[in-house]
Design a protein around this motif. Structure first.
Motif, PDB file in Angstrom:
ATOM      1  N   ASP A  55       0.811  -1.223   0.000  1.00 33.25           N
ATOM      2  CA  ASP A  55       0.000   0.000   0.000  1.00 33.25           C
ATOM      3  C   ASP A  55       0.843   1.271   0.000  1.00 33.25           C
ATOM      4  N   ARG A  56       2.093   1.176  -0.413  1.00 32.08           N
ATOM      5  CA  ARG A  56       2.940   2.377  -0.448  1.00 32.08           C
ATOM      6  C   ARG A  56       2.572   3.250  -1.645  1.00 32.08           C
ATOM      7  N   GLN A  57       2.361   4.532  -1.375  1.00 36.33           N
ATOM      8  CA  GLN A  57       2.023   5.521  -2.405  1.00 36.33           C
ATOM      9  C   GLN A  57       3.335   5.977  -3.056  1.00 36.33           C
ATOM     10  N   VAL A  58       3.584   5.530  -4.281  1.00 37.56           N
ATOM     11  CA  VAL A  58       4.859   5.833  -4.931  1.00 37.56           C
ATOM     12  C   VAL A  58       4.753   6.978  -5.927  1.00 37.56           C
ATOM     13  N   ALA A  59       3.632   7.099  -6.616  1.00 35.03           N
ATOM     14  CA  ALA A  59       3.497   8.174  -7.601  1.00 35.03           C
ATOM     15  C   ALA A  59       3.461   9.537  -6.934  1.00 35.03           C
ATOM     16  N   GLY A  60       3.089   9.581  -5.653  1.00 36.29           N
ATOM     17  CA  GLY A  60       3.012  10.850  -4.939  1.00 36.29           C
ATOM     18  C   GLY A  60       4.356  11.463  -4.599  1.00 36.29           C
ATOM     19  N   GLU A  61       5.431  10.750  -4.879  1.00 42.24           N
ATOM     20  CA  GLU A  61       6.749  11.281  -4.563  1.00 42.24           C
ATOM     21  C   GLU A  61       6.998  12.609  -5.272  1.00 42.24           C
ATOM     22  N   ALA A  62       6.508  12.744  -6.511  1.00 43.07           N
ATOM     23  CA  ALA A  62       6.737  13.984  -7.258  1.00 43.07           C
ATOM     24  C   ALA A  62       6.089  15.164  -6.547  1.00 43.07           C
ATOM     25  N   LEU A  63       4.879  14.954  -6.033  1.00 50.32           N
ATOM     26  CA  LEU A  63       4.191  16.025  -5.317  1.00 50.32           C
ATOM     27  C   LEU A  63       4.955  16.389  -4.042  1.00 50.32           C
TER      28      LEU A  63
ATOM     29  N   ALA B  79       8.709  19.876  -0.789  1.00 48.23           N
ATOM     30  CA  ALA B  79       9.917  20.057   0.012  1.00 48.23           C
ATOM     31  C   ALA B  79      10.699  21.294  -0.392  1.00 48.23           C
ATOM     32  N   THR B  80      10.497  21.789  -1.602  1.00 50.21           N
ATOM     33  CA  THR B  80      11.263  22.952  -2.084  1.00 50.21           C
ATOM     34  C   THR B  80      10.581  24.280  -1.801  1.00 50.21           C
ATOM     35  N   LEU B  81       9.353  24.231  -1.269  1.00 54.18           N
ATOM     36  CA  LEU B  81       8.568  25.459  -1.124  1.00 54.18           C
ATOM     37  C   LEU B  81       9.059  26.313   0.047  1.00 54.18           C
ATOM     38  N   VAL B  82       8.980  27.621  -0.163  1.00 53.35           N
ATOM     39  CA  VAL B  82       9.278  28.581   0.900  1.00 53.35           C
ATOM     40  C   VAL B  82       8.089  29.521   1.025  1.00 53.35           C
TER      41      VAL B  82
ATOM     42  N   LEU C 252       2.021  21.172   7.923  1.00 50.55           N
ATOM     43  CA  LEU C 252       1.421  20.092   7.136  1.00 50.55           C
ATOM     44  C   LEU C 252       2.454  19.507   6.176  1.00 50.55           C
ATOM     45  N   ARG C 253       3.195  20.378   5.495  1.00 43.47           N
ATOM     46  CA  ARG C 253       4.215  19.897   4.571  1.00 43.47           C
ATOM     47  C   ARG C 253       5.229  19.009   5.284  1.00 43.47           C
ATOM     48  N   ASP C 254       5.710  19.455   6.427  1.00 45.77           N
ATOM     49  CA  ASP C 254       6.704  18.679   7.171  1.00 45.77           C
ATOM     50  C   ASP C 254       6.117  17.349   7.651  1.00 45.77           C
ATOM     51  N   ARG C 255       4.864  17.376   8.010  1.00 47.71           N
ATOM     52  CA  ARG C 255       4.194  16.138   8.459  1.00 47.71           C
ATOM     53  C   ARG C 255       4.110  15.134   7.313  1.00 47.71           C
TER      54      ARG C 255
ATOM     55  N   ALA D  58       1.625  24.686  -3.442  1.00 49.41           N
ATOM     56  CA  ALA D  58       1.579  25.612  -2.310  1.00 49.41           C
ATOM     57  C   ALA D  58       0.143  25.953  -1.943  1.00 49.41           C
ATOM     58  N   ASP D  59      -0.666  26.260  -2.954  1.00 45.66           N
ATOM     59  CA  ASP D  59      -2.066  26.589  -2.692  1.00 45.66           C
ATOM     60  C   ASP D  59      -2.806  25.409  -2.066  1.00 45.66           C
ATOM     61  N   ALA D  60      -2.509  24.201  -2.550  1.00 46.36           N
ATOM     62  CA  ALA D  60      -3.168  23.017  -2.007  1.00 46.36           C
ATOM     63  C   ALA D  60      -2.817  22.811  -0.542  1.00 46.36           C
ATOM     64  N   LEU D  61      -1.556  23.000  -0.199  1.00 45.40           N
ATOM     65  CA  LEU D  61      -1.145  22.862   1.202  1.00 45.40           C
ATOM     66  C   LEU D  61      -1.851  23.883   2.086  1.00 45.40           C
ATOM     67  N   GLU D  62      -1.992  25.097   1.576  1.00 46.66           N
ATOM     68  CA  GLU D  62      -2.670  26.134   2.367  1.00 46.66           C
ATOM     69  C   GLU D  62      -4.143  25.769   2.580  1.00 46.66           C
ATOM     70  N   VAL D  63      -4.798  25.313   1.532  1.00 48.11           N
ATOM     71  CA  VAL D  63      -6.222  24.965   1.646  1.00 48.11           C
ATOM     72  C   VAL D  63      -6.423  23.848   2.665  1.00 48.11           C
TER      73      VAL D  63
END
Length: 667
Positions: free
Chosen positions: A444-452, A457-460, A469-472, A552-557
Motif C-alpha cells: 500500500d505504499r504511495q509511490v506516484a506521490g513522490e513527485a508532489l 519540500a522545495t517550497l518557501v 502540514l508539509r513537514d508532516r 503551495a495553494d493546495a497545502l494552504e487549503v
C-alpha cells in the motif's frame, strides 16, 4: 458431481469433459442464478425491462455493438469439441434455471447455445480501448490545435488503477518450484464477476484437474488457472487493438448511406426495440436503429448527428471470441501447452505469465491489427513481445521496448516498479514462499506521490500551518493505510492540486461526455489528471498551471481545513449490485458490508478512490497465488454465493479487504 469446500467453492467432477462442463453450468446456476439472469440481459440488451430507464443506455449500446450477432457467429465457427463443451455448459445452466435441477424456475427465458460467448463479450466491451479513443476524439474536437500536446501529457491506459501479476522461478522459491501470483482489477461487483472453481475429469484418456477463476456465465477457466504441473495468470496488455471511425451518415431514399474513402456507401440497417420498464408490468417501446458501415457497427450518433462513430475490433472482424482456447487450457500440462492454447486467443490482448517446472515466461497473447498508411487494417502483429527471467512482473505497463509493436498508451510505470522492488526485496531475503509473494500484492505504499512531495519540500514562504502540514507529509511513511491520517491528508492535498489543473482555462470543456453517462468514467478529467499527476508536476507549466503554486495553494487549503479522519474512514469498499450499477438503490438486504481498504490509485494495491478521497468501487476482483509445489491460495472480494442469505455470500470479504488470501483445497 458437485462438492463444496468450507468456503462453498464448488469442486466439479465428471467422467468426461462434457460432463464436467454440464456440472460446472449447474454449479454456477445454483450459486449465481440472479447474476446469470442479469448477465444474459446485459448481453442481449434487455436490462431496461428490469431496471428501467437508467439501463436504456447500456441496452442501446449492446444492440448497436452487435454483441449477440458476434456471439452467434463465433459459436458457429467453433471447433466441434469446443462447441460441444460450451453447449454442455449451457445445458447445465438451463437444468437449474429452468427448474429441472430441483429448484423453481428463476428466469424469464433459457440460455441459448451462444449466450456464454455473448456474456464474455459483455465483460470486455467497455473494458476495451474504444471508450478511451472516444475520449481522445472529444479532446481533439474541444482543444483543436492544442489537443496533441494535451493528449501527450495525459497519455495512459483508459482508467485509473490496474492489474498486477508476478512470476518467480523455482530457483528463488522455498520449494524449488515456480510461483505465479496476481490480482485482476475491475469494478467491484456484488456478486463478483469472477467465481472460484475446481474442475476434474476422471477419464483416464482425457484427465483434467484445474483450479482457477472463471467469469460467471463462461465455461472452463479463462485467465487464471492452476493445473498442478503448470499455472498461469494475465494482466491487460493495453494493446491498440481497436479503432473508432468518425462517420458521416445521411438518409437517402429510405436508406442510410455513409461517406467512405471513395464516395457514398450503403449502410446495413435494422431497427430493434428496447423495452423500458416504467411501472409494474408497464413498458415503453424504444426503437433502436442498428447500423453497420464498411468499417464496423455504429456505436454512437446516427444519420445527421454529430459525434457519430463506428467501432472495429478483432472479434467482430474475425467472428471469433477466442473460445477455442478453453478446452486446450484445461488439458494443459506444461507451459508449452498453455501458450499453444492461447494461440487461439483473440481479445482482450493480454500479458500472459505462465510457469512450469522448467521456468517462467511472459508473453503477449491475442490479436493486434497492423495498419496501413491510411489506417486500414492489413493483418495481425506476428512478433508479439515475449521475455523470460527469474522474476517477471507485469502491471499494464510498457514492460519492454518491444511493446511499441502493440500500442502507445500504457499504465504509468509506478506500480510495476514498486512491485518489482518489493519482490526483489523478498528474493534478497529469500527463499520466496507463496504467503510472502501473495502479500506483495497488498503493498500500500504511495509511490506516484513522490513527485508532489518532492515539490512540496522545495517550497518557501508557506504559512505556519501549511509548513507544519508539509513537514508532516514529508515525514509520513507513504503508506495508504486505513489507520493513517497522513494518508487522508495526502489525498486531500493531491485532490486540491488536481483541481488546479482541472479548472485551468486550457482544459475548458474537456471534462464532459457528449456520449451520455455510460461513458462518464472515461471522461472523468480529474481521474485522468490524478493518474498522470507526477508527469504534470515535472512539466513546465502544463496547461498553464505553475506546479509550485498549485502545490503551495493546495497545502494552504488543506492546512486551514479541519483535519480529516484516518484514510479508512472514507476509503471503504462498496461492491456494486446490478441495481447500483444502473444508478438505482440496492435491494434491501443485498448490499454487503463496506469494510475499510488499504491502498489507492497509485499503489500496487490499486483500490481506486472516487474523487481521489472517497469510497472504493474499483480494485482487485480476485487475488491468487499459484504454487506449483501445492501451497496455493486465492480470494475474491465477497464469496462463492450470490445469495445474500447464504453464509458464503461474503465470507471471504474480511480476508480480501485485509490483503490476505484463503487456502486452495489440497489437490
Amino acid at each position: 458431481m458437485i462438492t463444496r469446500d468450507a468456503w462453498g467453492i464448488p469442486h466439479v467432477t465428471g467422467a468426461t469433459v462434457l460432463e464436467v462442463a454440464r456440472e460446472q453450468g449447474r454449479a454456477t446456476a445454483q450459486d449465481r442464478p440472479w447474476q446469470l439472469e442479469v448477465e444474459r440481459r446485459r448481453a442481449e440488451g434487455t436490462c431496461a425491462e428490469l431496471f428501467g430507464a437508467s439501463a436504456r443506455e447500456w441496452d442501446v449500446l449492446a444492440r448497436r455493438a452487435l454483441l449477440v450477432d458476434v456471439a452467434r457467429r463465433a459459436h458457429a465457427a467453433l471447433a466441434p469439441q469446443s462447441r460441444a463443451f460450451v453447449d454442455a455448459y449451457v445445458d447445465g445452466v438451463n437444468d437449474v434455471l429452468g427448474g429441472r435441477g430441483g429448484r423453481a424456475a428463476t428466469v424469464t427465458r433459457p440460455w441459448q447455445r451462444w449466450t456464454p460467448l455473448a456474456v464474455f463479450a459483455v465483460q470486455h466491451l467497455l473494458f476495451s480501448r474504444f471508450p478511451g479513443k472516444l475520449w481522445q476524439h472529444h479532446v481533439a474536437s474541444v482543444l483543436g490545435d492544442a489537443a496533441a500536446e494535451a493528449l501527450d501529457l495525459l497519455r495512459t491506459e483508459g482508467l485509473p488503477g490496474g492489474s498486477n501479476a508476478v512470476a518467480v522461478a523455482g530457483s528463488l522459491t522455498a520449494s524449488g518450484l515456480p510461483i505465479v501470483a496476481g490480482d485482476p482489477h475491475r469494478v467491484i461487483e456484488a456478486p463478483g464477476c469472477y467465481a472460484q472453481v475446481r474442475l476434474t475429469c476422471t477419464d483416464p484418456e482425457d484427465p483434467v484437474d484445474v483450479a482457477g477463476l472463471t467469469f460467471v456465465g463462461v465455461p472452463g477457466v479463462q485467465h487464471f488457472g492452476h493445473a498442478g504441473s503448470v499455472a498461469w495468470g494475465v494482466t491487460n496488455a493495453v494493446a491498440d487493438d481497436e479503432d473508432v471511425y468518425a462517420e458521416e451518415l445521411v438518409r437517402h431514399r429510405g436508406a442510410v448511406i455513409a461517406r467512405g474513402a471513395t464516395g457514398w456507401e450503403p449502410v446495413a440497417r435494422r431497427v430493434e426495440v428496447v423495452r423500458v420498464r416504467t411501472a409494474e408490468d408497464v413498458y415503453d417501446a424504444v426503437p433502436v436503429e442498428v447500423l453497420v458501415t464498411e468499417r464496423g457497427p455504429v456505436v454512437t450518433g446516427g444519420p445527421g448527428q454529430p459525434d457519430t462513430f463506428s467501432l472495429r475490433n478483432p472479434s467482430s472482424v474475425l467472428g471469433n471470441l477466442g473460445f477455442d482456447t478453453l478446452l486446450p487450457l484445461l488439458r494443459s500440462r506444461s507451459a508449452t501447452d498453455v501458450t499453444a492454447a492461447f494461440a487461439h486467443w483473440v481479445g482482450p490482448v493480454d500479458n500472459l505469465l505462465v510457469a512450469d517446472a522448467t521456468g517462467i515466461e511472459h508473453r503477449v497473447v491475442g490479436r493486434v491489427p497492423t495498419r496501413g498508411a491510411d489506417g486500414t487494417w492489413t493483418g495481425w502483429v506476428e512478433d508479439l513481445p515475449c521475455r523470460t527471467g527469474e522474476v517477471l512482473v507485469t502491471a499494464n505497463d510498457r514492460a519492454t521496448d518491444d511493446f511499441a509493436r502493440i500500442g502507445d498508451d500504457f499504465a504509468p510505470p509506478h506500480r510495476a516498479r514498486r512491485l518489482t522492488e518489493v519482490v526483489d526485496g523478498l528474493v534478497a531475503a529469500g527463499p520466496v514462499t507463496p504467503e510472502v509473494l501473495g502479500g506483495a500484492l497488498a503493498d500500500d505504499r504511495q509511490v506516484a506521490g513522490e513527485a508532489l512531495l518532492d515539490l512540496a519540500a522545495t517550497l518557501v514562504d508557506l504559512s505556519p500551518p501549511a509548513t507544519a502540514l508539509r513537514d508532516r507529509l514529508l515525514a509520513w511513511d507513504r503508506r495508504m493505510a486505513v489507520d493513517s491520517v497522513e494518508a487522508a491528508l495526502f489525498a486531500a492535498v493531491r485532490a486540491a492540486v488536481v483541481e488546479a489543473y482541472a479548472t485551468a482555462p486550457a482544459l475548458a470543456g474537456v471534462d464532459a461526455s457528449p456520449f451520455g453517462e455510460l461513458y462518464a468514467p472515461w471522461f472523468d478529467l480529474r481521474g485522468r489528471l490524478r493518474l498522470v499527476l507526477s508527469t504534470l508536476l515535472s512539466a513546465q507549466k502544463a496547461f498553464g498551471v505553475d506546479p509550485l503554486q498549485a502545490v503551495a495553494d493546495a497545502l494552504e487549503v488543506v492546512a486551514h481545513a479541519p483535519e480529516p479522519a484516518p484514510w479508512g474512514s472514507a476509503h471503504v469498499v462498496v461492491p456494486l449490485t446490478a441495481a447500483q450499477q444502473f444508478g438505482l438503490a440496492a435491494p434491501d438486504g443485498h448490499a454487503p458490508p463496506w469494510p475499510p481498504v488499504w491502498g489507492d490509485d497509485d499503489c500496487v494495491l490499486a483500490t481506486r478512490a472516487l474523487g481521489g478521497t472517497g469510497a472504493c468501487v474499483h480494485g482487485p476482483v480476485a487475488r491468487f497465488v499459484w504454487d506449483l509445489a501445492g501451497d496455493s491460495r486465492w480470494v475474491v472480494p465477497l464469496g462463492a454465493s450470490g445469495d445474500p442469505a447464504s453464509p458464503h455470500h461474503h465470507d471471504q470479504q474480511a480476508a480480501w479487504a485485509a490483503g490476505r488470501t484463503i487456502p486452495l483445497e489440497d489437490r
